[in-house]
Design a protein around this motif. Structure first.
Motif, PDB file in Angstrom:
ATOM      1  N   THR A   1       0.825  -1.207   0.000  1.00  7.82           N
ATOM      2  CA  THR A   1       0.000   0.000   0.000  1.00  7.82           C
ATOM      3  C   THR A   1       0.858   1.256   0.000  1.00  7.82           C
ATOM      4  O   THR A   1       0.612   2.197  -0.762  1.00  7.82           O
ATOM      5  CB  THR A   1      -0.936  -0.002   1.228  1.00  7.82           C
ATOM      6  OG1 THR A   1      -1.734  -1.183   1.191  1.00  7.82           O
ATOM      7  CG2 THR A   1      -1.818   1.230   1.261  1.00  7.82           C
ATOM      8  N   ARG A   2       1.874   1.278   0.855  1.00 11.93           N
ATOM      9  CA  ARG A   2       2.749   2.449   0.989  1.00 11.93           C
ATOM     10  C   ARG A   2       3.447   2.764  -0.334  1.00 11.93           C
ATOM     11  O   ARG A   2       3.431   3.912  -0.797  1.00 11.93           O
ATOM     12  CB  ARG A   2       3.769   2.176   2.095  1.00 11.93           C
ATOM     13  CG  ARG A   2       4.769   3.280   2.335  1.00 11.93           C
ATOM     14  CD  ARG A   2       5.678   2.951   3.508  1.00 11.93           C
ATOM     15  NE  ARG A   2       6.600   1.861   3.232  1.00 11.93           N
ATOM     16  CZ  ARG A   2       7.765   2.010   2.590  1.00 11.93           C
ATOM     17  NH1 ARG A   2       8.130   3.196   2.137  1.00 11.93           N
ATOM     18  NH2 ARG A   2       8.551   0.976   2.402  1.00 11.93           N
ATOM     19  N   HIS A   3       4.038   1.767  -0.947  1.00 12.04           N
ATOM     20  CA  HIS A   3       4.768   2.004  -2.192  1.00 12.04           C
ATOM     21  C   HIS A   3       3.846   2.432  -3.331  1.00 12.04           C
ATOM     22  O   HIS A   3       4.185   3.346  -4.093  1.00 12.04           O
ATOM     23  CB  HIS A   3       5.535   0.741  -2.603  1.00 12.04           C
ATOM     24  CG  HIS A   3       6.787   0.526  -1.835  1.00 12.04           C
ATOM     25  ND1 HIS A   3       7.925   1.266  -2.023  1.00 12.04           N
ATOM     26  CD2 HIS A   3       7.084  -0.361  -0.854  1.00 12.04           C
ATOM     27  CE1 HIS A   3       8.878   0.849  -1.211  1.00 12.04           C
ATOM     28  NE2 HIS A   3       8.384  -0.132  -0.481  1.00 12.04           N
TER      29      HIS A   3
ATOM     30  N   LYS B   1       7.002  11.880   4.605  1.00 14.90           N
ATOM     31  CA  LYS B   1       5.893  12.835   4.717  1.00 14.90           C
ATOM     32  C   LYS B   1       4.907  12.666   3.566  1.00 14.90           C
ATOM     33  O   LYS B   1       3.694  12.653   3.767  1.00 14.90           O
ATOM     34  CB  LYS B   1       6.430  14.267   4.759  1.00 14.90           C
ATOM     35  CG  LYS B   1       7.096  14.625   6.059  1.00 14.90           C
ATOM     36  CD  LYS B   1       7.691  16.009   6.012  1.00 14.90           C
ATOM     37  CE  LYS B   1       8.517  16.260   7.268  1.00 14.90           C
ATOM     38  NZ  LYS B   1       9.312  17.483   7.158  1.00 14.90           N
ATOM     39  N   VAL B   2       5.427  12.519   2.360  1.00 13.99           N
ATOM     40  CA  VAL B   2       4.557  12.352   1.192  1.00 13.99           C
ATOM     41  C   VAL B   2       3.824  11.016   1.271  1.00 13.99           C
ATOM     42  O   VAL B   2       2.631  10.937   0.972  1.00 13.99           O
ATOM     43  CB  VAL B   2       5.356  12.500  -0.120  1.00 13.99           C
ATOM     44  CG1 VAL B   2       4.503  12.136  -1.327  1.00 13.99           C
ATOM     45  CG2 VAL B   2       5.878  13.928  -0.247  1.00 13.99           C
ATOM     46  N   GLU B   3       4.527   9.956   1.671  1.00 18.21           N
ATOM     47  CA  GLU B   3       3.878   8.650   1.817  1.00 18.21           C
ATOM     48  C   GLU B   3       2.734   8.721   2.823  1.00 18.21           C
ATOM     49  O   GLU B   3       1.638   8.207   2.558  1.00 18.21           O
ATOM     50  CB  GLU B   3       4.880   7.603   2.297  1.00 18.21           C
ATOM     51  CG  GLU B   3       5.810   7.100   1.244  1.00 18.21           C
ATOM     52  CD  GLU B   3       6.860   6.139   1.785  1.00 18.21           C
ATOM     53  OE1 GLU B   3       7.490   5.478   0.960  1.00 18.21           O
ATOM     54  OE2 GLU B   3       7.058   6.045   3.011  1.00 18.21           O
ATOM     55  N   ALA B   4       2.979   9.342   3.966  1.00 12.74           N
ATOM     56  CA  ALA B   4       1.939   9.445   4.992  1.00 12.74           C
ATOM     57  C   ALA B   4       0.725  10.190   4.455  1.00 12.74           C
ATOM     58  O   ALA B   4      -0.423   9.773   4.672  1.00 12.74           O
ATOM     59  CB  ALA B   4       2.490  10.131   6.241  1.00 12.74           C
ATOM     60  N   HIS B   5       0.964  11.276   3.751  1.00 11.56           N
ATOM     61  CA  HIS B   5      -0.142  12.045   3.169  1.00 11.56           C
ATOM     62  C   HIS B   5      -0.886  11.214   2.114  1.00 11.56           C
ATOM     63  O   HIS B   5      -2.121  11.206   2.072  1.00 11.56           O
ATOM     64  CB  HIS B   5       0.393  13.341   2.553  1.00 11.56           C
ATOM     65  CG  HIS B   5      -0.669  14.184   1.930  1.00 11.56           C
ATOM     66  ND1 HIS B   5      -1.573  14.905   2.670  1.00 11.56           N
ATOM     67  CD2 HIS B   5      -0.994  14.392   0.634  1.00 11.56           C
ATOM     68  CE1 HIS B   5      -2.405  15.529   1.855  1.00 11.56           C
ATOM     69  NE2 HIS B   5      -2.067  15.225   0.611  1.00 11.56           N
ATOM     70  N   ALA B   6      -0.141  10.500   1.279  1.00 10.63           N
ATOM     71  CA  ALA B   6      -0.754   9.692   0.218  1.00 10.63           C
ATOM     72  C   ALA B   6      -1.582   8.550   0.805  1.00 10.63           C
ATOM     73  O   ALA B   6      -2.688   8.263   0.325  1.00 10.63           O
ATOM     74  CB  ALA B   6       0.319   9.142  -0.719  1.00 10.63           C
TER      75      ALA B   6
ATOM     76  N   ASN C   1      -2.953   8.514   3.821  1.00 12.58           N
ATOM     77  CA  ASN C   1      -4.109   9.131   4.465  1.00 12.58           C
ATOM     78  C   ASN C   1      -5.172   9.500   3.427  1.00 12.58           C
ATOM     79  O   ASN C   1      -6.369   9.260   3.635  1.00 12.58           O
ATOM     80  CB  ASN C   1      -3.688  10.365   5.268  1.00 12.58           C
ATOM     81  CG  ASN C   1      -4.826  10.947   6.056  1.00 12.58           C
ATOM     82  OD1 ASN C   1      -5.570  10.232   6.727  1.00 12.58           O
ATOM     83  ND2 ASN C   1      -4.969  12.267   5.992  1.00 12.58           N
ATOM     84  N   ALA C   2      -4.745  10.053   2.309  1.00 12.03           N
ATOM     85  CA  ALA C   2      -5.687  10.412   1.246  1.00 12.03           C
ATOM     86  C   ALA C   2      -6.365   9.163   0.687  1.00 12.03           C
ATOM     87  O   ALA C   2      -7.570   9.181   0.414  1.00 12.03           O
ATOM     88  CB  ALA C   2      -4.956  11.169   0.132  1.00 12.03           C
ATOM     89  N   LEU C   3      -5.606   8.098   0.545  1.00  9.80           N
ATOM     90  CA  LEU C   3      -6.166   6.838   0.055  1.00  9.80           C
ATOM     91  C   LEU C   3      -7.194   6.280   1.038  1.00  9.80           C
ATOM     92  O   LEU C   3      -8.285   5.860   0.636  1.00  9.80           O
ATOM     93  CB  LEU C   3      -5.038   5.825  -0.167  1.00  9.80           C
ATOM     94  CG  LEU C   3      -5.412   4.475  -0.745  1.00  9.80           C
ATOM     95  CD1 LEU C   3      -6.003   4.634  -2.146  1.00  9.80           C
ATOM     96  CD2 LEU C   3      -4.198   3.573  -0.780  1.00  9.80           C
ATOM     97  N   ALA C   4      -6.869   6.313   2.328  1.00 11.67           N
ATOM     98  CA  ALA C   4      -7.777   5.803   3.351  1.00 11.67           C
ATOM     99  C   ALA C   4      -9.063   6.639   3.388  1.00 11.67           C
ATOM    100  O   ALA C   4     -10.159   6.103   3.527  1.00 11.67           O
ATOM    101  CB  ALA C   4      -7.105   5.805   4.711  1.00 11.67           C
ATOM    102  N   THR C   5      -8.916   7.947   3.259  1.00 11.69           N
ATOM    103  CA  THR C   5     -10.073   8.841   3.256  1.00 11.69           C
ATOM    104  C   THR C   5     -10.963   8.561   2.051  1.00 11.69           C
ATOM    105  O   THR C   5     -12.187   8.514   2.157  1.00 11.69           O
ATOM    106  CB  THR C   5      -9.615  10.313   3.253  1.00 11.69           C
ATOM    107  OG1 THR C   5      -8.794  10.549   4.400  1.00 11.69           O
ATOM    108  CG2 THR C   5     -10.792  11.258   3.259  1.00 11.69           C
TER     109      THR C   5
END
Length: 175
Positions: free
Chosen positions: A113-115, A160-165, A167-171
């Protein structure tokens, strides 16, 4: 010597050809293969190494597939410091340079998921791509020939970008 090179429009085709070799070889328990990393983002400078995430049905399947993967020309390094992963790499027979890295995981792994979230965020956002290209260029200049220094230099930005991405995916998935 810089670790990164100008974008090569053939990287996606190279990745597809390698992924096809895995699927055509009936690698045991293999579900799918994703192209990840900077070579998976059109227009982004990168280390000229194709990164793949082969997705398996189980850890046992990954381990059972080892001989087939080695027969494809990959060196099997096991977890190689990351629990749950099986890392394999293939070098060019003529030059000895790394050409492909495979980071094998079990379906549902957060690493997959992260990658993919990071890759897709860069593909979708030109400003983000430009920012990453700038960070990569700066880090490559600061750490020429030092893969670990280069990786450490860009790590905070990437996280930072991974965390944002993610979070956006989960939302997006919950709405």
């Amino acid at each position: 010597m810089s670790l990164i090179v100008a974008p090569d429009p053939t990287w996606p085709a190279q990745a597809k050809a390698e992924a096809d070799r895995w699927t055509d070889s009936d690698v045991y328990g293999l579900i799918e293969v994703h192209h990840i990393g900077s070579t998976a983002v059109p227009g982004l400078p990168a280390k000229p190494i194709i990164d793949l995430i082969p997705v398996f049905e189980s850890e046992a399947a990954m381990d059972t597939a080892r001989l087939t993967i080695e027969a494809l020309g990959f060196e099997w390094l096991g977890e190689f410091g990351l629990p749950g992963r099986r890392y394999c790499r293939a070098d060019d027979a003529e030059t000895g340079k790394r050409r492909v890295q495979a980071h094998c995981y079990v379906k549902g792994s957060d690493e997959i998921t992260r990658h993919i979230a990071f890759r897709d965020a860069l593909r979708a956002n030109a400003a983000l791509r430009a920012g990453y290209a700038a960070i990569k260029g700066k880090c490559a200049a600061l750490h020429p020939g030092d893969m670990h220094g280069y990786g450490d230099c860009k790590s905070d930005w990437v996280q930072k970008v991974e965390a944002h991405a993610i979070n956006a995916l989960a939302t997006k998935e919950t709405s």
